[in-house]
Structures are given as structure tokens and as C-alpha cells.
Motif scaffolding. Sequence first.
Motif, PDB file in Angstrom:
ATOM      1  N   MET A  76       0.838  -1.204   0.000  1.00  0.00           N
ATOM      2  CA  MET A  76       0.000   0.000   0.000  1.00  0.00           C
ATOM      3  C   MET A  76       0.875   1.257   0.000  1.00  0.00           C
ATOM      4  O   MET A  76       0.604   2.219  -0.719  1.00  0.00           O
ATOM      5  CB  MET A  76      -0.903   0.014   1.238  1.00  0.00           C
ATOM      6  N   GLU A  77       1.917   1.221   0.823  1.00  0.00           N
ATOM      7  CA  GLU A  77       2.822   2.379   0.880  1.00  0.00           C
ATOM      8  C   GLU A  77       3.413   2.656  -0.494  1.00  0.00           C
ATOM      9  O   GLU A  77       3.461   3.813  -0.939  1.00  0.00           O
ATOM     10  CB  GLU A  77       3.956   2.102   1.886  1.00  0.00           C
ATOM     11  N   ALA A  78       3.843   1.582  -1.175  1.00  0.00           N
ATOM     12  CA  ALA A  78       4.477   1.754  -2.486  1.00  0.00           C
ATOM     13  C   ALA A  78       3.460   2.288  -3.503  1.00  0.00           C
ATOM     14  O   ALA A  78       3.762   3.181  -4.298  1.00  0.00           O
ATOM     15  CB  ALA A  78       5.068   0.428  -2.950  1.00  0.00           C
ATOM     16  N   ALA A  79       2.248   1.750  -3.453  1.00  0.00           N
ATOM     17  CA  ALA A  79       1.241   2.144  -4.446  1.00  0.00           C
ATOM     18  C   ALA A  79       0.794   3.592  -4.265  1.00  0.00           C
ATOM     19  O   ALA A  79       0.464   4.281  -5.234  1.00  0.00           O
ATOM     20  CB  ALA A  79       0.035   1.214  -4.347  1.00  0.00           C
ATOM     21  N   MET A  80       0.763   4.039  -3.006  1.00  0.00           N
ATOM     22  CA  MET A  80       0.212   5.384  -2.750  1.00  0.00           C
ATOM     23  C   MET A  80       1.282   6.421  -2.411  1.00  0.00           C
ATOM     24  O   MET A  80       0.955   7.590  -2.180  1.00  0.00           O
ATOM     25  CB  MET A  80      -0.822   5.307  -1.617  1.00  0.00           C
ATOM     26  N   GLY A  81       2.543   6.002  -2.339  1.00  0.00           N
ATOM     27  CA  GLY A  81       3.614   6.950  -2.011  1.00  0.00           C
ATOM     28  C   GLY A  81       3.476   7.511  -0.602  1.00  0.00           C
ATOM     29  O   GLY A  81       3.667   8.702  -0.369  1.00  0.00           O
ATOM     30  N   LEU A 142      -3.243   6.624   6.253  1.00  0.00           N
ATOM     31  CA  LEU A 142      -3.656   5.564   5.314  1.00  0.00           C
ATOM     32  C   LEU A 142      -5.088   5.766   4.791  1.00  0.00           C
ATOM     33  O   LEU A 142      -5.339   5.649   3.585  1.00  0.00           O
ATOM     34  CB  LEU A 142      -3.551   4.201   6.009  1.00  0.00           C
ATOM     35  N   LEU A 143      -6.027   6.058   5.688  1.00  0.00           N
ATOM     36  CA  LEU A 143      -7.433   6.084   5.261  1.00  0.00           C
ATOM     37  C   LEU A 143      -7.725   7.185   4.233  1.00  0.00           C
ATOM     38  O   LEU A 143      -8.310   6.913   3.185  1.00  0.00           O
ATOM     39  CB  LEU A 143      -8.358   6.189   6.482  1.00  0.00           C
ATOM     40  N   PRO A 144      -7.288   8.432   4.497  1.00  0.00           N
ATOM     41  CA  PRO A 144      -7.534   9.455   3.462  1.00  0.00           C
ATOM     42  C   PRO A 144      -6.766   9.184   2.170  1.00  0.00           C
ATOM     43  O   PRO A 144      -7.261   9.498   1.080  1.00  0.00           O
ATOM     44  CB  PRO A 144      -7.053  10.760   4.102  1.00  0.00           C
ATOM     45  N   ALA A 145      -5.565   8.598   2.291  1.00  0.00           N
ATOM     46  CA  ALA A 145      -4.788   8.316   1.065  1.00  0.00           C
ATOM     47  C   ALA A 145      -5.530   7.309   0.193  1.00  0.00           C
ATOM     48  O   ALA A 145      -5.644   7.476  -1.022  1.00  0.00           O
ATOM     49  CB  ALA A 145      -3.403   7.780   1.438  1.00  0.00           C
ATOM     50  N   HIS A 149      -7.134   7.724  -3.484  1.00  0.00           N
ATOM     51  CA  HIS A 149      -6.619   6.804  -4.510  1.00  0.00           C
ATOM     52  C   HIS A 149      -7.757   6.165  -5.305  1.00  0.00           C
ATOM     53  O   HIS A 149      -7.658   5.982  -6.513  1.00  0.00           O
ATOM     54  CB  HIS A 149      -5.797   5.718  -3.810  1.00  0.00           C
ATOM     55  N   ILE A 150      -8.835   5.820  -4.615  1.00  0.00           N
ATOM     56  CA  ILE A 150      -9.925   5.124  -5.323  1.00  0.00           C
ATOM     57  C   ILE A 150     -11.125   6.036  -5.574  1.00  0.00           C
ATOM     58  O   ILE A 150     -12.143   5.582  -6.100  1.00  0.00           O
ATOM     59  CB  ILE A 150     -10.439   3.886  -4.537  1.00  0.00           C
TER      60      ILE A 150
END
Length: 341
Positions: A76-81, A142-145, A149-150
Motif C-alpha cells: 500500500m505504501e508503495a502504491a500510494m507513495g 492511510l485512510l484518506p490516502a 486513490h480510489i
Amino acid sequence: METVDYILVGQGVAGTHLGWEMQQAGLKIAVFDDGRADAASRLAAGIINPLSGRKFEVSWLYDLIYPLAVDTYRAMEAAMGISVFTERDIWNVWPSEQMRDAFTEYPSPYSENPAEPRYEAFLKAPYGAGIVKGANVDLATLLPAWASHIGARRETLEASEIRITDKGVEYRGLQARAVIFCEGVASPKNPWFGKLKFHPNKGEALIIRLPFDTKDIIKKGVTLVPMGDQTFWAGATFVWDYNNVEPTADARAQIESQLEQLLQVPYEVLSHKAAVRPAGPDRRPMAGLHPRIPQVGIFNGMGSKGCSLAPWAARKFVGNLLNGESIPPEIDIKRFFNALR
Ligand SMILES: Cc1cc2nc3c(=O)[nH]c(=O)nc-3n(C[C@H](O)[C@H](O)[C@H](O)COP(=O)(O)OP(=O)(O)OC[C@H]3O[C@@H](n4cnc5c(N)ncnc54)[C@H](O)[C@@H]3O)c2cc1C
């Protein structure tokens, strides 16, 4: 009509992991979340603690679910930076000689006695401390990212407007194979799942400032989780009987009393918050489609361990939806429907 594979209702820890697994599997999703301020995921410190109880037993399925959770959060970290997952020592300050001795008596791969003392100038620790290898997830990032993202829709999904069809469901110009409710403590009002037994419990926490910083989680009655800039999450209470989800003077007094017993430095309270943990009667996740109405499903019951359980439970649920793999019976929603018969 816009077509997606699944509609998800709720984007707390549960809806985030289910959505992530669905997206990884190539499914198209529409996510609704109305951002309730008292949702558990907005207050949780995101602690992952492998051990519990007076015998420091390893948590249920921990050896299986923890590596999967680490891989998931890293992906998740990698996908969302973003950076949200931190492995941390949990510095357990012993309240008694008995606890100190039990820690040595019941060793585990996740525990070790410290080579050197820490925090001598800051903590009252007459019986010493032990280290448990844990972690925490920064849910406030994490939650707002994931929502952005979606493209999560910041609105309430009105369950009464869902139309069940032969092919799936329709809702305000959207059609999908099924709608999955990840709505936390709102589930008892759900038209399809409201009859299931829920045992929600209320938790309160303070955000405090201390005159030091650390990477460790510190625990003795109260748990302190570092948030940066000498700010710490301090919690949490655990109450089955409650009338509302407001912060209470009793809970604040309880946490402050625990802080007095732990700290030998002053602290400043910055805020005080309350939320409700969505839990089932057996403290296990609830995952699956309705046994008689497969156009609706539920993903809930994360209790006090959402950050470690949800990644694994979501993967199992998606494996079931996509490939018909069986959901482990301990988390399969069917266990409650069998009991209702
Ligand atoms: C004080 C406290 C401390 C905790 N600490 C930890 C911890 O350290 N580690 C840990 O792993 N767990 C912890 N937990 C537990 C953890 O918070 C839960 O396991 C987890 O957050 C549950 O997530 P959820 O997504 O099921 O529910 P929720 O967080 O309640 O999310 C449900 C979401 O659904 C939305 N929603 C509901 N109905 C609708 C609707 N009709 N339309 C649109 N949106 C809707 C809500 O707005 C909400 O955002 C703690 C809980 C509390 C209260």
C-alpha cells in the motif's frame, strides 16, 4: 447506468483492506464513506501487538496474519507513495514483580529482555521493563490516502434505496454484483445483517504532549503511541455499557491516573476522543455474502485488532468471491446464520 463489480459501504480499516484486495484482484469498486467522526478507525492507534494476557500468549493466527499484514502495508505504501507502517518495540513497564517474572517464564519469538534500561529520567519503572516486538499503522494517513486513490464517495449510502435484482444490485445509477457492508458499528441497523449479534464496546483516548520523543510504544496500563513532535496517543479504555459515544470524565480520570503511575514528567492533554469498536460475540471477523441473498455481504467484527486481522480476512473474502475458495469457518458469516436457524 455505471457498472462496477462491488459496492463497498464504509471505508474504515475493514473497507480499506477489502477495497485494496479487490483492486489488487482487478475488480472495479465503488466505495461510499460518510466519515463519521466517532468511527473506530479514526481514533485507533493502529497498534499491532503479538502477545496478550498474563502468560504472554501469541495472538490468534499471529504467525500467519502478521507477515501478510506487513506485505500488505508495504505494498500500500508503495502504491500510494505514503509511509504508514512502522515496526516498533513495545516497551512494557512491569506493574509488579509477578509480571516481570512471568515475562521470562513464558518466552516467545516476539519477546526479549532489554539489554539496557530506557527512559530512566521519564518513567517510573521500579520492576523494570520487557520488550515485545510489535508495530503500528498510521491510520490517519492511510485512510484518506486510500479514499483519494480510489475516489471514495463522501456520502451516506442509504440501504433502503438498494434494489436487489437477478444480476446483483442497483443503487442510484450504479449497478454491481453485490454490495458489501463494512459499516462498523452501524451494522445493527442494517436491513440484511441487523439480526446478527454485535457486541460493540466503547474506547476513549487522550492525545498528550510529553517532554521527550521516542520510536517505541510504551505500555503500563495505558499505552503511549508516538505521533511525532513529542505528541502521543494515550489510551484506551474498554467499556461494554455506554449510553453515547461522547468522551466522558470517568474515562479521562482513568487514563490520567494511569499516566500518573507511569510518568515522572509532566504531560499536557491536547484532546480527548471516544469511539466504538465494532465486535461480534466471538471477537472474530465476520466475512461473507448473505447465505440466502448473495447480492449483499458483510465485512465487520474486527474488534480491537482491525489492523492485524483485516488484511488477512479481506484476502480470504476476496478469494471466496473470485475463485470460490472457502472462507475460514472462524470468520465465515455463515456461523451466525447457522445459529439463527
Ligand atoms: C479507542 C480505540 C482504540 C483502538 N486501538 C486499536 C489499535 O491500536 N489497533 C487495532 O488494530 N485496532 C484498534 N482499535 C480497533 C479498530 O479501530 C477497529 O478494529 C477498526 O477500526 C474497525 O474498522 P471498521 O472499518 O470495521 O469500522 P469503522 O472504523 O467504524 O468504519 C466504518 C466506516 O463506515 C462508515 N459508514 C457506516 N455506515 C455508512 C453508510 N451507510 N454510508 C457510508 N458510510 C458508512 C463510517 O463513517 C465509517 O467510516 C481501536 C478502537 C478504539 C475505539
